[in-house]
Design an enzyme around this catalytic site. Sequence first.
Site, PDB file in Angstrom:
ATOM      1  N   CYS A  87       1.103  -1.135   0.053  1.00 45.37           N
ATOM      2  CA  CYS A  87       0.198   0.073   0.009  1.00 45.37           C
ATOM      3  C   CYS A  87       0.742   1.338  -0.043  1.00 45.37           C
ATOM      4  O   CYS A  87       1.551   1.489   1.126  1.00 45.37           O
ATOM      5  CB  CYS A  87      -0.928   0.102   1.141  1.00 45.37           C
ATOM      6  SG  CYS A  87      -1.834   1.475   1.517  1.00 45.37           S
ATOM      7  N   CYS A 218      -4.825   5.953  -3.989  1.00 46.41           N
ATOM      8  CA  CYS A 218      -4.306   4.562  -3.826  1.00 46.41           C
ATOM      9  C   CYS A 218      -2.960   4.679  -4.272  1.00 46.41           C
ATOM     10  O   CYS A 218      -2.660   5.097  -5.539  1.00 46.41           O
ATOM     11  CB  CYS A 218      -5.032   3.525  -4.659  1.00 46.41           C
ATOM     12  SG  CYS A 218      -4.299   1.860  -4.849  1.00 46.41           S
TER      13      CYS A 218
END
Length: 280
Positions: A87, A218
């Site tokens: 991430c 993201c």
Amino acid sequence: MHSSQGPEFVKGHGTQNDFVILPDPDGALVLTDERVQALCDRHRGLGADGVLRVIRAGALEDAPADVPADVWFMDYRNADGSIAEMCGNGVRVFARYLVDAGLAAPGELPVGTRAGVRPVRIHDDGRVTVDMGPAKVFGESTTSASGHSFAGVAVDVGNPHLACVGDVDLAELDLKTAPPHDHHLFPHGVNVEFVRPLEGDHVQMRVHERGVGETRSCGTGTVAATVAALRAAGAETGRRMVHVLGGTVEVEVTATTSTLTGPAVLVARGNLDPTWWQQP
């Protein structure tokens, strides 16, 4: 941790992709799917897109073999409790926490992830640069949203992405449900990015993340979006300023790796109620 207090937490975000950070250096916390879901629920918990557990790699049973035991490891969980390999926004927030908590010195530091060790640099202005590793294109596929069909490239940034470049007004897209994907190409699900080129080296992006839904940003998705935008422009390497709902990040793709630079903000800290923690 005092007996009258539950686990410590910190809340943070990177371009409004938000996380609950749980310091757990020795691996004492039991992170069930139900606990993660409750923590991330915006009505019955703290609310977040995911959970970042701060743990030494040596204390984590399933840490990759290539991550040294003494490295701080980002044990990342999606809002539904599922484990994600990487991430990009989370790594920036994770690194910012390490320095803020005195667990690492400012400058360069390694962060362990399920996609391997990621070198991170914390800048004086608060921005954080993450070496995301090489972004690997492994195919092409299609998807759809709001009556529009999109062709995209499959990109591995430690986790799977389908990045679709087009000229559709992204504000028109309804991303409340997951866009369809090829289950043979993406057997473990996929993050889907919709990318619209703007002037110069700027692009706009919206994203639907597997296990979460649409998010404000993201990090790995901005790298995949940059790869797709560069390819659409006939290039293999270069940089893009990626504008997401939660802000702007800078991505550079080189012949050997990719880097992501953007803000990392710590918002609040405290302790979870011990009774609440035991409920899920």
